[in-house]
Design a protein around this motif. Structure first.
Motif, mmCIF file in Angstrom:
data_model
loop_
_atom_site.group_PDB
_atom_site.id
_atom_site.type_symbol
_atom_site.label_atom_id
_atom_site.label_comp_id
_atom_site.label_asym_id
_atom_site.label_seq_id
_atom_site.Cartn_x
_atom_site.Cartn_y
_atom_site.Cartn_z
ATOM 1 N N LYS A 19 43.359 42.468 34.164
ATOM 2 C CA LYS A 19 42.648 42.161 35.412
ATOM 3 C C LYS A 19 41.727 40.951 35.247
ATOM 4 O O LYS A 19 41.480 40.222 36.203
ATOM 5 C CB LYS A 19 41.834 43.365 35.888
ATOM 6 N N GLU A 53 49.387 37.784 42.403
ATOM 7 C CA GLU A 53 49.403 38.891 43.375
ATOM 8 C C GLU A 53 50.804 39.063 43.939
ATOM 9 O O GLU A 53 51.590 38.118 43.954
ATOM 10 C CB GLU A 53 48.439 38.563 44.521
ATOM 11 N N ASP A 80 47.684 42.859 41.029
ATOM 12 C CA ASP A 80 47.059 43.005 42.347
ATOM 13 C C ASP A 80 48.134 42.932 43.419
ATOM 14 O O ASP A 80 49.079 42.136 43.313
ATOM 15 C CB ASP A 80 46.037 41.894 42.585
ATOM 16 N N SER A 82 48.897 43.717 47.914
ATOM 17 C CA SER A 82 48.407 44.069 49.240
ATOM 18 C C SER A 82 49.605 44.264 50.157
ATOM 19 O O SER A 82 50.737 43.919 49.803
ATOM 20 C CB SER A 82 47.473 42.985 49.791
#
Length: 176
Positions: A19, A53, A80, A82
């Motif tokens: 991370k 991402e 990550d 979304s």
């Protein structure tokens, strides 16, 4: 005699360290994928190449799910991600943040990936489309460039996760 390395000999970083590590300026957008295996495999490859991402769009399955986890092997925890229901909303947001949008698609305007110059001063978002239909038609006019992978056999396409792996490797090689 050659021996395979044990897991502990690979010196891999843990999720917490992952991370914090600087990522390559690459985002992968999955547009209406159906296969949880393809989603999981994309996460695993994104982890391997330090992709910034993943954005899941439309009907693309989202973690947590057992079938995604089987291919991702925990990469849904490190990479990550979304969700955006509308791909054009994701594209507009990325463009406003300075990303060049690249569709991985066979089009009348596509170039071979071998003829595409990756500019190390730019940030990129690559779109991988549905296993049958490809990238959504409504997204095509909003994409900056299209690239495709040269193929020499009788088939006209690659599996989405295989295609994604090739593309992520090309970008990671140039941007690291």
């Amino acid at each position: 005699m050659v021996q395979k390395l044990k897991l502990e000999e690979l010196n891999r970083i843990d999720v917490e360290t992952f991370k914090k590590v600087e990522k390559i300026p690459l985002i992968v957008i999955l547009d209406n994928l159906r296969s949880m295996h393809n989603v999981g495999a994309t996460f695993r490859t994104a982890d391997a190449f330090l992709v910034q991402e993943i954005i899941l769009c439309g009907i693309t399955p989202r973690p947590p799910h057992r079938e995604i986890h089987k291919a991702a092997l925990g990469a849904t925890e490190s990479v990550d991600w979304s969700y955006e229901s509308d791909i054009n909303t994701a594209i507009r947001d990325l463009k406003s943040r300075g990303f060049e949008i690249i569709g991985i698609e066979q089009t009348t305007g596509s170039r071979m990936i071998t003829d595409f110059t990756i500019d190390t001063a730019k940030k990129y978002a690559v779109i991988l489309g549905n296993e049958v239909e490809g990238i959504s038609d409504e997204a095509l006019p909003n994409i900056d460039s299209f690239i495709e992978i040269p193929q020499l056999g009788t088939k006209h396409s690659l599996n989405v996760s295989v295609c994604g792996g090739i593309v992520m490797w090309e970008f990671a090689s140039a941007l690291k």
